[in-house]
Scaffold this motif. Structure first.
Motif, PDB file in Angstrom:
ATOM      1  N   ARG A 106       0.835  -1.208   0.000  1.00 56.64           N
ATOM      2  CA  ARG A 106       0.000   0.000   0.000  1.00 56.64           C
ATOM      3  C   ARG A 106       0.867   1.254   0.000  1.00 56.64           C
ATOM      4  NH1 ARG A 106      -1.973   4.055   2.771  1.00 56.64           N
ATOM      5  NH2 ARG A 106      -0.639   3.593   4.559  1.00 56.64           N
ATOM      6  N   LEU A 107       1.921   1.253   0.815  1.00 56.93           N
ATOM      7  CA  LEU A 107       2.812   2.416   0.876  1.00 56.93           C
ATOM      8  C   LEU A 107       3.515   2.645  -0.455  1.00 56.93           C
ATOM      9  CD1 LEU A 107       4.387   1.883   4.417  1.00 56.93           C
ATOM     10  CD2 LEU A 107       2.897   3.774   3.731  1.00 56.93           C
ATOM     11  N   ASP A 108       4.000   1.558  -1.061  1.00 52.26           N
ATOM     12  CA  ASP A 108       4.689   1.693  -2.347  1.00 52.26           C
ATOM     13  C   ASP A 108       3.746   2.174  -3.446  1.00 52.26           C
ATOM     14  OD1 ASP A 108       7.213   1.025  -1.479  1.00 52.26           O
ATOM     15  OD2 ASP A 108       7.012  -1.103  -1.941  1.00 52.26           O
ATOM     16  N   LEU A 109       2.527   1.643  -3.473  1.00 53.73           N
ATOM     17  CA  LEU A 109       1.568   2.061  -4.501  1.00 53.73           C
ATOM     18  C   LEU A 109       1.094   3.495  -4.267  1.00 53.73           C
ATOM     19  CD1 LEU A 109      -0.606  -1.154  -5.041  1.00 53.73           C
ATOM     20  CD2 LEU A 109       1.449  -0.400  -6.253  1.00 53.73           C
ATOM     21  N   THR A 110       1.011   3.887  -3.010  1.00 50.66           N
ATOM     22  CA  THR A 110       0.670   5.280  -2.699  1.00 50.66           C
ATOM     23  C   THR A 110       1.748   6.209  -3.233  1.00 50.66           C
ATOM     24  OG1 THR A 110      -0.565   4.661  -0.709  1.00 50.66           O
ATOM     25  CG2 THR A 110       0.208   6.936  -0.841  1.00 50.66           C
ATOM     26  N   TYR A 111       3.006   5.791  -3.075  1.00 51.58           N
ATOM     27  CA  TYR A 111       4.110   6.593  -3.611  1.00 51.58           C
ATOM     28  C   TYR A 111       4.000   6.713  -5.128  1.00 51.58           C
ATOM     29  CZ  TYR A 111       8.556   7.749  -5.652  1.00 51.58           C
ATOM     30  OH  TYR A 111       9.513   8.329  -6.444  1.00 51.58           O
ATOM     31  N   ILE A 112       3.784   5.576  -5.808  1.00 52.45           N
ATOM     32  CA  ILE A 112       3.699   5.586  -7.273  1.00 52.45           C
ATOM     33  C   ILE A 112       2.570   6.494  -7.741  1.00 52.45           C
ATOM     34  CG2 ILE A 112       3.235   4.175  -9.325  1.00 52.45           C
ATOM     35  CD1 ILE A 112       4.562   1.838  -7.827  1.00 52.45           C
ATOM     36  N   GLN A 113       1.461   6.452  -7.032  1.00 50.32           N
ATOM     37  CA  GLN A 113       0.290   7.250  -7.394  1.00 50.32           C
ATOM     38  C   GLN A 113       0.527   8.744  -7.170  1.00 50.32           C
ATOM     39  OE1 GLN A 113      -3.347   7.061  -4.872  1.00 50.32           O
ATOM     40  NE2 GLN A 113      -4.345   6.287  -6.722  1.00 50.32           N
ATOM     41  N   GLN A 114       1.279   9.089  -6.132  1.00 48.93           N
ATOM     42  CA  GLN A 114       1.437  10.488  -5.737  1.00 48.93           C
ATOM     43  C   GLN A 114       2.816  11.067  -6.047  1.00 48.93           C
ATOM     44  OE1 GLN A 114       0.524  10.660  -1.541  1.00 48.93           O
ATOM     45  NE2 GLN A 114      -1.586   9.950  -1.823  1.00 48.93           N
ATOM     46  N   ARG A 115       3.699  10.278  -6.655  1.00 51.79           N
ATOM     47  CA  ARG A 115       5.090  10.687  -6.759  1.00 51.79           C
ATOM     48  C   ARG A 115       5.264  12.033  -7.466  1.00 51.79           C
ATOM     49  NH1 ARG A 115       8.343   7.041 -11.105  1.00 51.79           N
ATOM     50  NH2 ARG A 115       7.142   7.574 -12.975  1.00 51.79           N
ATOM     51  N   SER A 116       6.225  12.767  -6.938  1.00 52.47           N
ATOM     52  CA  SER A 116       6.536  14.102  -7.447  1.00 52.47           C
ATOM     53  C   SER A 116       7.930  14.452  -6.951  1.00 52.47           C
ATOM     54  CB  SER A 116       5.531  15.131  -6.933  1.00 52.47           C
ATOM     55  OG  SER A 116       5.643  15.270  -5.522  1.00 52.47           O
ATOM     56  N   ILE A 117       8.492  15.523  -7.482  1.00 48.61           N
ATOM     57  CA  ILE A 117       9.817  15.965  -7.049  1.00 48.61           C
ATOM     58  C   ILE A 117       9.793  16.315  -5.565  1.00 48.61           C
ATOM     59  CG2 ILE A 117      11.596  17.742  -7.336  1.00 48.61           C
ATOM     60  CD1 ILE A 117      10.681  17.884 -10.309  1.00 48.61           C
ATOM     61  N   LEU A 118       8.745  16.992  -5.140  1.00 52.86           N
ATOM     62  CA  LEU A 118       8.625  17.392  -3.730  1.00 52.86           C
ATOM     63  C   LEU A 118       8.548  16.174  -2.819  1.00 52.86           C
ATOM     64  CD1 LEU A 118       8.345  19.731  -1.732  1.00 52.86           C
ATOM     65  CD2 LEU A 118       5.864  19.628  -2.071  1.00 52.86           C
ATOM     66  N   LEU A 119       7.764  15.164  -3.212  1.00 51.65           N
ATOM     67  CA  LEU A 119       7.633  13.963  -2.393  1.00 51.65           C
ATOM     68  C   LEU A 119       8.961  13.213  -2.323  1.00 51.65           C
ATOM     69  CD1 LEU A 119       5.932  12.008  -0.747  1.00 51.65           C
ATOM     70  CD2 LEU A 119       5.185  10.938  -2.894  1.00 51.65           C
ATOM     71  N   ASP A 120       9.682  13.147  -3.445  1.00 46.53           N
ATOM     72  CA  ASP A 120      10.987  12.484  -3.452  1.00 46.53           C
ATOM     73  C   ASP A 120      11.951  13.171  -2.479  1.00 46.53           C
ATOM     74  OD1 ASP A 120      10.073  10.707  -5.299  1.00 46.53           O
ATOM     75  OD2 ASP A 120      11.266  11.450  -6.978  1.00 46.53           O
ATOM     76  N   VAL A 121      11.978  14.499  -2.511  1.00 43.37           N
ATOM     77  CA  VAL A 121      12.864  15.255  -1.619  1.00 43.37           C
ATOM     78  C   VAL A 121      12.485  14.991  -0.161  1.00 43.37           C
ATOM     79  CG1 VAL A 121      13.534  17.567  -0.861  1.00 43.37           C
ATOM     80  CG2 VAL A 121      13.394  17.044  -3.304  1.00 43.37           C
ATOM     81  N   LYS A 122      11.190  14.970   0.117  1.00 49.23           N
ATOM     82  CA  LYS A 122      10.725  14.718   1.485  1.00 49.23           C
ATOM     83  C   LYS A 122      11.163  13.340   1.963  1.00 49.23           C
ATOM     84  CE  LYS A 122       6.531  14.397   4.294  1.00 49.23           C
ATOM     85  NZ  LYS A 122       5.051  14.476   4.304  1.00 49.23           N
ATOM     86  N   ILE A 123      11.028  12.319   1.103  1.00 48.01           N
ATOM     87  CA  ILE A 123      11.426  10.960   1.472  1.00 48.01           C
ATOM     88  C   ILE A 123      12.930  10.874   1.699  1.00 48.01           C
ATOM     89  CG2 ILE A 123      11.624   8.591   0.606  1.00 48.01           C
ATOM     90  CD1 ILE A 123       8.873   8.987  -0.711  1.00 48.01           C
ATOM     91  N   MET A 124      13.718  11.589   0.881  1.00 43.42           N
ATOM     92  CA  MET A 124      15.167  11.569   1.059  1.00 43.42           C
ATOM     93  C   MET A 124      15.576  12.190   2.394  1.00 43.42           C
ATOM     94  SD  MET A 124      16.864  12.189  -2.707  1.00 43.42           S
ATOM     95  CE  MET A 124      15.651  13.337  -3.372  1.00 43.42           C
ATOM     96  N   PHE A 125      14.919  13.282   2.780  1.00 40.96           N
ATOM     97  CA  PHE A 125      15.209  13.898   4.075  1.00 40.96           C
ATOM     98  C   PHE A 125      14.813  12.965   5.223  1.00 40.96           C
ATOM     99  CE2 PHE A 125      15.492  18.124   1.950  1.00 40.96           C
ATOM    100  CZ  PHE A 125      16.667  18.559   2.562  1.00 40.96           C
ATOM    101  N   GLU A 126      13.662  12.300   5.083  1.00 39.97           N
ATOM    102  CA  GLU A 126      13.211  11.358   6.110  1.00 39.97           C
ATOM    103  C   GLU A 126      14.186  10.179   6.205  1.00 39.97           C
ATOM    104  OE1 GLU A 126      10.667  11.461   8.310  1.00 39.97           O
ATOM    105  OE2 GLU A 126      10.340  13.521   7.648  1.00 39.97           O
ATOM    106  N   THR A 127      14.761   9.783   5.070  1.00 41.85           N
ATOM    107  CA  THR A 127      15.712   8.676   5.055  1.00 41.85           C
ATOM    108  C   THR A 127      16.958   9.022   5.854  1.00 41.85           C
ATOM    109  OG1 THR A 127      14.937   7.946   2.882  1.00 41.85           O
ATOM    110  CG2 THR A 127      17.119   7.192   3.573  1.00 41.85           C
ATOM    111  N   VAL A 128      17.463  10.249   5.677  1.00 40.01           N
ATOM    112  CA  VAL A 128      18.634  10.695   6.436  1.00 40.01           C
ATOM    113  C   VAL A 128      18.320  10.665   7.929  1.00 40.01           C
ATOM    114  CG1 VAL A 128      20.175  12.634   6.911  1.00 40.01           C
ATOM    115  CG2 VAL A 128      19.525  12.106   4.553  1.00 40.01           C
TER     116      VAL A 128
END
Length: 217
Positions: free
Chosen positions: A185-207
């Motif tokens: 569900r989390l992965d499909l939510t990402y695919i459905q909503q993916r954007s540059i902003l979301l990618d940046v947010k996930i990268m910061f959360e990863t750090v």
């Protein structure tokens, strides 16, 4: 809502030309810079792995399934004993995650150094090479094993519509503390909503979770 079904609009996905171009450019540039800056850390990790297990290799590669079902070799720092894959069959009954995944918290195959690498997700760093060569992206769904995909339903296979990622919503959303259905569900939510902003947010959360781990093992 947890475990609510998510269905991907493939036509919309195929028309994200600008996003895909920016994402690929960023992946290459960021990964190259990261490999250069992290090279001293790579050397330290390599020495630690060799000291802990002199006979085994520093790196480990494994066949994974990527976009559109294409197989590729994914690279990691070795965190398990050399014959870990051979020992898997003996441990399958101890799987602690339901669905097409295998995880046990106290996996006896993991080395002492490997436990530290996994806790802080340092074993995943060589995947930057996968990103540069194009089989993975920095952000995307978790790259599944070939054996896992064989158990996928058509719904689960939606995860294979985009490149897998070195990090993603599953990693920052609970990782091993969530079951297979929630990971999908989390992965499909990402695919459905993916954007540059979301990618940046996930990268910061990863750090953040590399500094303060959230359930990796």
């Amino acid at each position: 809502m947890k475990n609510k079904k998510v269905y991907i609009n493939e036509e919309k996905l195929n028309h994200q030309y600008f996003y895909r171009t920016v994402k690929r450019t960023f992946d290459i540039v960021a990964s190259c810079i990261a490999l250069i800056l992290l090279s001293p850390l790579f050397l330290i990790i390599a020495i630690c792995i060799k000291v802990n297990d002199p006979k085994g290799p520093v790196f480990y590669s494994q066949s994974r399934v990527g976009k559109d079902g294409q197989r590729f070799r994914m690279y990691k720092f070795r965190s398990m004993v050399v014959n870990a894959d051979e020992l898997l069959d003996r441990l399958k009954d101890e799987n602690e995650i339901s669905g097409a995944m295998f995880k046990i918290k106290n996996d006896p195959r993991i080395t002492k150094v490997g436990r530290v690498l996994r806790k802080y997700s340092l074993d995943e760093l060589p995947q930057l090479v996968n990103v540069i060569e194009g089989s993975m992206s920095i952000v995307g769904p978790r790259p599944p094993l070939v054996s896992e995909v064989k158990e996928y339903s058509n719904y689960d296979k939606q995860r294979l519509m985009v490149k897998p990622g070195a990090t993603g919503m599953w990693q920052v959303g609970g990782r091993n503390d969530v079951d297979f259905a929630e990971m999908v569900r989390l992965d499909l939510t990402y695919i459905q909503q993916r954007s540059i902003l979301l990618d940046v947010k996930i990268m910061f959360e990863t750090v953040k979770i590399m500094i303060k781990p959230n359930g990796a093992y």
